[in-house]
Design an enzyme around this catalytic site. Structure first.
Site, PDB file in Angstrom:
ATOM      1  N   SER A 189      40.970  32.948  32.411  1.00  0.00           N
ATOM      2  CA  SER A 189      40.826  33.017  33.788  1.00  0.00           C
ATOM      3  C   SER A 189      40.008  32.207  34.571  1.00  0.00           C
ATOM      4  O   SER A 189      39.923  31.478  34.197  1.00  0.00           O
ATOM      5  CB  SER A 189      39.979  35.067  33.448  1.00  0.00           C
ATOM      6  OG  SER A 189      40.324  35.496  35.033  1.00  0.00           O
ATOM      7  N   ASP A 285      50.839  37.706  36.850  1.00  0.00           N
ATOM      8  CA  ASP A 285      49.147  37.898  36.840  1.00  0.00           C
ATOM      9  C   ASP A 285      48.541  39.333  37.619  1.00  0.00           C
ATOM     10  O   ASP A 285      48.838  39.828  38.643  1.00  0.00           O
ATOM     11  CB  ASP A 285      48.198  36.678  37.321  1.00  0.00           C
ATOM     12  CG  ASP A 285      46.929  36.935  36.606  1.00  0.00           C
ATOM     13  OD1 ASP A 285      46.779  35.789  35.357  1.00  0.00           O
ATOM     14  OD2 ASP A 285      46.625  37.158  37.170  1.00  0.00           O
ATOM     15  N   HIS A 351      47.197  39.508  32.072  1.00  0.00           N
ATOM     16  CA  HIS A 351      46.083  38.583  32.079  1.00  0.00           C
ATOM     17  C   HIS A 351      45.439  38.072  31.403  1.00  0.00           C
ATOM     18  O   HIS A 351      44.921  38.484  30.384  1.00  0.00           O
ATOM     19  CB  HIS A 351      44.988  39.093  33.377  1.00  0.00           C
ATOM     20  CG  HIS A 351      44.132  37.957  33.885  1.00  0.00           C
ATOM     21  ND1 HIS A 351      44.513  37.229  34.534  1.00  0.00           N
ATOM     22  CD2 HIS A 351      43.019  38.141  33.622  1.00  0.00           C
ATOM     23  CE1 HIS A 351      43.699  36.842  34.984  1.00  0.00           C
ATOM     24  NE2 HIS A 351      42.058  37.339  34.413  1.00  0.00           N
TER      25      HIS A 351
END
Length: 401
Positions: A189, A285, A351
């Site tokens: 991330s 995502d 994610h």
């Protein structure tokens, strides 16, 4: 070689045909299912030495921290450094909210269990389990780019993400990383975005004879063609750049041709990264879908119904998700050699995949009978021949994780 892959699940609707060649490792995923896992080891927190004099401090001024599990056996000269993620803070108020949590203060950090790419299990992490494995904790809110000398006198906030990265690199070099034969910089991330920003910098710190590559996970944040959706991330990155003084940490070759905010988006900087880079991401995502694609008013409905089963999404939600997936695929690199760019792109609503054993080494999610761990390992050690693929896929039902 032209390879067409199909998910084993029911097909719900058809994405448009994408007929461009890719030099990538690609998977449109089938269901990922949790299997029995080896219990991970707990790794203690290490505070950065001389953090205050080096300015390597979290938002609240506490020392930056990392977790270090030493390598052994034939892994003693090999290193994995993984950057933790956790979004961004773009205003004084926004950053202040992080003081009472680990994403703003090392005072709230405990020992961490290492999974996935950081696991010490040969079963879960066969290629890297006995390397030196380091998790750098994320407490700066800027993807490790902040560099402001002055401290906010009212709030005592510090914006020092870049100094945190530099100080921890210095410590790791002193611990033996200066003699590395193989090294990986990775992250998830916001940490995966930091991986892209620091990839070439990481390479420059290590011996020229070392094999050094980067793995960015769940960080290919899209500069959407839809103006309203694009402004969500653009506004965030504008705030980060102004508050944290981040522009100088971005690739100069990008900022010389476009504004710094645009250079926060991976599709605009990936071509500027000279070190071999592997991109691991879902075309759908879940963070981007929830925060930038699905209208805010639909979030609760999306989380409770749509995310679990695509057939329960409203027609408008399905259209938005499919459109985002098509646009995401079109924004990926298109013409690099396999040694410079590797990719593993799946279609589950998820994610980040390097920080879980069930995603990193899942036997339910395979490309040519290879897990993500195997595909990346083969790419890192250059054990897999180059392969060209044409993507022609249907949008599968959402994976039930």
């Amino acid at each position: 070689m032209i390879i067409t892959l199909f998910c084993a699940q029911d097909q719900v609707s058809t994405m448009r045909r994408v007929a461009s060649k890719w030099i990538i490792f690609l998977l449109i995923c089938s269901v990922m299912k949790v299997k029995a896992q080896v219990l991970p080891n707990k790794v203690a927190k290490t505070l950065v030495q001389d953090a205050f004099s080096k300015g390597a401090v979290c938002l609240d001024g506490s020392p930056a921290a990392y977790h270090y599990d030493k390598g052994s056996g034939d892994g003693v000269n090999n290193w994995v450094v993984w950057l933790e993620g956790g979004g961004w803070c773009k205003s004084v108020k926004d950053c202040g909210h992080r003081f009472n949590y680990s994403n703003g203060s090392s005072n709230h950090m405990d020992s961490k269990s290492f999974y996935g790419l950081l696991s010490n299990s040969k079963t879960s992490n066969p290629d890297f389990y006995n390397w030196h494995r380091i998790m750098i904790r994320y407490c700066d809110g800027s993807s490790y780019t902040g560099d402001v000398e002055l401290v906010d006198k009212v709030t005592n906030q510090h914006y020092r993400g870049a100094r945190i990265f530099q100080a921890i690199m210095e410590e790791l070099l002193a611990k033996g990383m200066k003699n590395a034969k193989n090294a990986i910089l990775s992250g998830c991330s916001a940490g995966g975005l930091g991986t892209m920003f620091h990839c070439d910098r990481f390479r420059s710190l290590l011996p020229s004879t070392a094999r050094v590559k980067c793995l960015s996970d769940g960080a290919y944040f899209l500069l959407d063609t839809d103006f309203k959706r694009a402004r969500i991330l653009e506004s965030t990155y504008d705030g980060v750049l102004n508050l944290h003084n981040s522009a100088k940490m971005l690739p100069p070759s990008c900022t010389s041709r476009m504004n710094p905010t645009s250079c926060f988006f991976p599709q605009n900087i990936q071509q500027d990264i000279k070190t071999p880079l592997f991109i691991l991401n879902s075309a759908y995502d879940s963070w981007q879908i929830v925060d930038t694609v699905i209208p805010f008013a639909d979030r609760q409905d999306f989380a409770e119904n749509c995310k679990k089963n695509l057939s329960k999404c409203s027609p408008d939600q399905q259209k938005l998700i499919r459109g985002f997936g098509v646009e995401f695929l079109s924004a990926l690199p298109k013409s690099y050699s396999p040694s410079q760019r590797g990719m593993y792109i799946n279609s589950c609503l998820m994610h980040c995949q390097t920080d879980h054993d069930w995603s990193w080494n899942s036997n339910s999610d395979l490309l040519n009978n290879k897990t993500i761990a195997k595909v990346f390992g083969d790419w890192f050690f250059e054990q897999d021949p180059s392969r060209e693929m044409v993507k022609q896929q249907d949008l599968p039902q959402i994976c039930r994780l």
